[in-house]
Design a protein around this motif. Structure first.
Motif, PDB file in Angstrom:
ATOM      1  N   ASN A 124      21.243  47.575  56.130  1.00 36.46           N
ATOM      2  CA  ASN A 124      20.522  47.404  54.864  1.00 36.46           C
ATOM      3  C   ASN A 124      21.349  47.873  53.662  1.00 36.46           C
ATOM      4  OD1 ASN A 124      18.184  46.440  56.244  1.00 36.46           O
ATOM      5  ND2 ASN A 124      17.633  48.574  56.698  1.00 36.46           N
ATOM      6  N   ALA A 125      22.657  47.587  53.712  1.00 37.69           N
ATOM      7  CA  ALA A 125      23.548  47.967  52.614  1.00 37.69           C
ATOM      8  C   ALA A 125      23.982  46.722  51.852  1.00 37.69           C
ATOM      9  CB  ALA A 125      24.761  48.718  53.153  1.00 37.69           C
ATOM     10  N   ASN A 126      24.481  46.925  50.664  1.00 38.61           N
ATOM     11  CA  ASN A 126      24.911  45.798  49.834  1.00 38.61           C
ATOM     12  C   ASN A 126      26.396  45.499  49.957  1.00 38.61           C
ATOM     13  OD1 ASN A 126      22.338  45.402  48.691  1.00 38.61           O
ATOM     14  ND2 ASN A 126      22.697  47.078  47.231  1.00 38.61           N
ATOM     15  N   ALA A 127      27.207  46.541  50.172  1.00 43.70           N
ATOM     16  CA  ALA A 127      28.648  46.337  50.104  1.00 43.70           C
ATOM     17  C   ALA A 127      29.387  46.800  51.350  1.00 43.70           C
ATOM     18  CB  ALA A 127      29.202  47.054  48.869  1.00 43.70           C
ATOM     19  N   ARG A 128      29.181  48.043  51.761  1.00 42.81           N
ATOM     20  CA  ARG A 128      30.004  48.611  52.820  1.00 42.81           C
ATOM     21  C   ARG A 128      29.288  48.577  54.165  1.00 42.81           C
ATOM     22  NH1 ARG A 128      34.490  50.615  51.255  1.00 42.81           N
ATOM     23  NH2 ARG A 128      34.781  52.073  52.988  1.00 42.81           N
ATOM     24  N   SER A 129      30.027  48.146  55.173  1.00 43.54           N
ATOM     25  CA  SER A 129      29.471  48.000  56.520  1.00 43.54           C
ATOM     26  C   SER A 129      29.438  49.348  57.237  1.00 43.54           C
ATOM     27  CB  SER A 129      30.327  47.023  57.323  1.00 43.54           C
ATOM     28  OG  SER A 129      31.611  47.595  57.573  1.00 43.54           O
ATOM     29  N   LEU A 130      28.755  49.362  58.398  1.00 45.36           N
ATOM     30  CA  LEU A 130      28.731  50.566  59.226  1.00 45.36           C
ATOM     31  C   LEU A 130      30.141  50.921  59.689  1.00 45.36           C
ATOM     32  CD1 LEU A 130      26.861  52.665  60.661  1.00 45.36           C
ATOM     33  CD2 LEU A 130      26.963  51.189  62.669  1.00 45.36           C
ATOM     34  N   LEU A 131      30.942  49.924  60.013  1.00 41.87           N
ATOM     35  CA  LEU A 131      32.298  50.195  60.489  1.00 41.87           C
ATOM     36  C   LEU A 131      33.160  50.787  59.375  1.00 41.87           C
ATOM     37  CD1 LEU A 131      33.813  49.823  63.200  1.00 41.87           C
ATOM     38  CD2 LEU A 131      34.824  47.764  62.226  1.00 41.87           C
ATOM     39  N   GLN A 132      33.003  50.291  58.164  1.00 47.63           N
ATOM     40  CA  GLN A 132      33.758  50.858  57.043  1.00 47.63           C
ATOM     41  C   GLN A 132      33.362  52.315  56.808  1.00 47.63           C
ATOM     42  OE1 GLN A 132      32.631  47.747  54.246  1.00 47.63           O
ATOM     43  NE2 GLN A 132      34.792  47.136  53.992  1.00 47.63           N
ATOM     44  N   ARG A 133      32.084  52.593  56.924  1.00 40.98           N
ATOM     45  CA  ARG A 133      31.633  53.974  56.724  1.00 40.98           C
ATOM     46  C   ARG A 133      32.083  54.865  57.883  1.00 40.98           C
ATOM     47  NH1 ARG A 133      25.658  53.080  53.859  1.00 40.98           N
ATOM     48  NH2 ARG A 133      26.506  51.901  52.095  1.00 40.98           N
ATOM     49  N   ALA A 134      32.149  54.311  59.084  1.00 44.58           N
ATOM     50  CA  ALA A 134      32.686  55.074  60.207  1.00 44.58           C
ATOM     51  C   ALA A 134      34.155  55.405  59.972  1.00 44.58           C
ATOM     52  CB  ALA A 134      32.517  54.281  61.498  1.00 44.58           C
ATOM     53  N   ARG A 135      34.879  54.465  59.414  1.00 49.14           N
ATOM     54  CA  ARG A 135      36.292  54.695  59.098  1.00 49.14           C
ATOM     55  C   ARG A 135      36.439  55.802  58.053  1.00 49.14           C
ATOM     56  NH1 ARG A 135      41.714  55.142  59.864  1.00 49.14           N
ATOM     57  NH2 ARG A 135      42.933  54.258  58.154  1.00 49.14           N
ATOM     58  N   ASP A 136      35.611  55.794  57.028  1.00 47.89           N
ATOM     59  CA  ASP A 136      35.637  56.856  56.020  1.00 47.89           C
ATOM     60  C   ASP A 136      35.353  58.210  56.666  1.00 47.89           C
ATOM     61  OD1 ASP A 136      36.116  54.915  54.114  1.00 47.89           O
ATOM     62  OD2 ASP A 136      34.021  54.816  53.437  1.00 47.89           O
ATOM     63  N   ALA A 137      34.339  58.224  57.555  1.00 43.73           N
ATOM     64  CA  ALA A 137      33.964  59.476  58.217  1.00 43.73           C
ATOM     65  C   ALA A 137      35.088  59.984  59.106  1.00 43.73           C
ATOM     66  CB  ALA A 137      32.691  59.260  59.037  1.00 43.73           C
ATOM     67  N   GLN A 138      35.732  59.074  59.810  1.00 38.09           N
ATOM     68  CA  GLN A 138      36.824  59.478  60.708  1.00 38.09           C
ATOM     69  C   GLN A 138      37.994  60.069  59.918  1.00 38.09           C
ATOM     70  OE1 GLN A 138      39.860  56.976  61.498  1.00 38.09           O
ATOM     71  NE2 GLN A 138      40.778  58.906  62.149  1.00 38.09           N
ATOM     72  N   LEU A 139      38.319  59.480  58.794  1.00 41.06           N
ATOM     73  CA  LEU A 139      39.414  60.002  57.975  1.00 41.06           C
ATOM     74  C   LEU A 139      39.081  61.379  57.406  1.00 41.06           C
ATOM     75  CD1 LEU A 139      40.510  56.796  56.019  1.00 41.06           C
ATOM     76  CD2 LEU A 139      41.750  57.951  57.874  1.00 41.06           C
ATOM     77  N   ALA A 140      37.803  61.595  57.107  1.00 42.52           N
ATOM     78  CA  ALA A 140      37.399  62.857  56.494  1.00 42.52           C
ATOM     79  C   ALA A 140      37.173  63.966  57.512  1.00 42.52           C
ATOM     80  CB  ALA A 140      36.131  62.648  55.668  1.00 42.52           C
ATOM     81  N   TYR A 141      36.690  63.616  58.702  1.00 40.89           N
ATOM     82  CA  TYR A 141      36.242  64.638  59.651  1.00 40.89           C
ATOM     83  C   TYR A 141      37.012  64.649  60.975  1.00 40.89           C
ATOM     84  CZ  TYR A 141      32.118  65.309  56.708  1.00 40.89           C
ATOM     85  OH  TYR A 141      31.271  65.589  55.657  1.00 40.89           O
TER      86      TYR A 141
END
Length: 521
Positions: A94-111
């Motif tokens: 239910n997002a407009n721009a970023r997918s679950l996979l993109q957000r997983a990638r952000d999380a992996q880089l940060a954590y």
């Protein structure tokens, strides 16, 4: 509008109950859970995170300590499936721009820049589509992505290559970066209903000392209070702060204690890890490749001896104990054969499924309306002494068993069919006492079918593990037996595979003579 409100409330309830499932363990000093948080952390994996004590945490799919899990909890009113392409589609979350996979990638880089020690997990009541390539790449044991399958081919033309290519191009990263990300991804299937989650919490709350809410009360305050804490900015809890805030809210109650809980696992539940609620766990998962044993010799040479030592130690000082068996049929039967009917121990079984979860031989009074066991015998070969026993309590196994006997077991002369008089089904076994009585009836039927215990009894069981454990407690009365595992996943032809033969060391020749070898410890 009413439907939309209901969907939103059910989603919030799902998240809240999963939070309590993990947070309640902060009140158990023997749990490896050290911190739990709600609605904080990396975007799209911020519903719940759980931090574990490195010295006591479970191991990930590669044998490394799992230090933290970040979860995205997604509840749907109607059942459906999803696949690898949904993960690159923003609408899936239910997002407009970023997918679950993109957000997983952000999380992996940060954590989790190294890809080790942290897991990002989607927990949903939707299922991974069996026809989707991703399904074969997700391990049944932990729900984690299996790199050996994701990278099982070198080109982009294979099924695995299609997944890698789609994800790589969507994220704009190379293969090495994708490998690091994929190592942190996991997918959990939440099979329980919201009511079943509440029932499970009730048992857990009684053990750790949280106030229990009667089942006939419509209001379940735990669903709301965590959102009140969130509004107050109370998002993260360690053991001390969680106990304090629960005391302030009047949520603490008497801890009932009860039997010590011992776990045996050869696979892992989507979000209920045995290490989080058992005093000790025998982890047999490394002996298996998903549901399949890596070496057939391990049943006798490795698994049974390890199970024997673990359960003998567990039962040594406890007249009553509880077992949680996230394990194959064979291991459930073997466990019963170790803590047998003459052991002087009362064993409760933590039985997964709908309805009552803690099953014991004395849990409720007997009900004459419970389904009973009916027996039927089919003659296969008049000159053979072995008996195949098809026990179908939860589903009908007769056709599969008969086909296997006719093609792969030439020593079987008769097929004994045991099933409920009401027919197989998920509700065919009502409780622990009922399972215990059905196991007794099954034992009697097998003994009647082979009065002199000549030949092997080949056991094919589709039943709750509690029943299989109680049947295993009667192994001596059954004579020499061989257990079989069914290929539910279809990776090996959806047929049976021979597993453990008991007593250990029995051979076809001494089974046919009616002589059992000496017992081994």
């Amino acid at each position: 509008m009413t439907q939309a409100v209901t969907v939103r409330r059910d989603g919030d309830t799902f998240q809240a109950r999963l939070f309590w499932w993990h947070a309640a363990r902060l009140l158990d000093p023997e749990s490896p859970v050290t911190r739990v948080a709600f609605k904080t952390g990396p975007k799209s994996f911020d519903d719940i995170w759980v931090e574990y004590d490195p010295a006591r945490s479970a191991l990930d799919q590669y044998g490394e300590p799992l230090l933290r899990e970040h979860m995205q909890c997604k509840w749907h009113v109607t059942p459906d499936n999803y696949g690898y392409a949904h993960l690159v589609d923003p609408e899936f979350i239910n997002a407009n721009a970023r997918s679950l996979l993109q957000r997983a990638r952000d999380a992996q880089l940060a954590y989790a820049q190294s890809g080790v020690g942290v897991r990002f997990k989607l927990v949903t009541n939707w299922r991974l589509d069996r026809s989707d390539p991703l399904r074969a790449m997700v391990g049944n044991r932990s729900g984690a992505v299996r790199l050996d399958r994701l990278y099982g081919s070198l080109t982009d033309n294979s099924k695995a290559g299609t997944v890698r290519k789609a994800w790589r191009e969507h994220l704009g990263i190379d293969e090495d970066e994708l490998r690091l990300l994929a190592r942190t991804l996991a997918f959990g299937e939440a099979n329980d209903t919201l009511d079943a989650l509440r029932d499970n919490l009730d048992i857990l709350f009684g053990l750790v000392g949280l106030r229990r809410i009667p089942a006939n009360h419509s209001a379940f305050p735990y669903d709301d209070v965590v959102f009140q804490w969130m509004a107050q900015g109370r998002l993260e809890f360690d053991r001390s702060s969680f106990k304090s805030i629960c005391a302030r809210e009047g949520l603490l109650g008497p801890a009932q204690g009860g039997p010590r809980i011992y776990g045996v696992k050869s696979f892992e539940h989507a979000f209920d890890r045995l290490e989080e609620r058992c005093h000790a766990v025998l982890d047999l998962i490394p002996a298996f490749d998903e549901r399949y044993i890596r070496s057939d010799q391990d049943w006798e040479g490795t698994l049974y001896p390890a199970l024997h030592r673990f359960l003998r130690d567990a039962a040594k000082d406890h007249a009553r104990l509880r077992l949680a068996l996230d394990a194959h049929v064979t291991l459930a039967f073997a466990a019963g054969s170790i803590i047998d009917i003459k052991s002087g121990r009362t064993v409760e079984l933590d039985q997964r499924g709908t309805g009552r979860r803690i099953w014991a031989p004395d849990d409720v009074d007997r009900d004459p309306q419970w389904p009973t066991l009916i027996a039927e015998t089919v003659q296969l070969r008049s000159d053979q002494s072995d008996v195949a026993v098809a026990i179908g309590l939860t589903h009908d196994v007769v056709a599969d068993v008969q086909r296997y006997c006719e093609t792969s077991l030439p020593s079987v002369g008769r097929l004994l069919i045991l099933k409920p008089n009401t027919g197989p089904g998920a509700q065919s076994v009502a409780c622990g006492r009922h399972a215990f009585e059905l196991a007794d009836a099954a034992s009697t039927a097998v003994r009647t079918a082979r009065p002199h215990q000549v030949g092997l009894a080949h056991l094919f069981v589709a039943a709750p593990n509690a029943f299989t454990f109680f049947l295993g407690q009667r192994r001596t009365a059954l004579g020499p037996v061989r257990l079989y595992e069914f290929d539910f996943d279809g990776g090996r032809g959806r047929s049976y595979m021979p597993a453990l033969t008991l007593p250990l060391g029995v051979s076809a020749s001494n089974a046919n003579s009616g002589v059992s070898p000496p017992a081994r410890s």
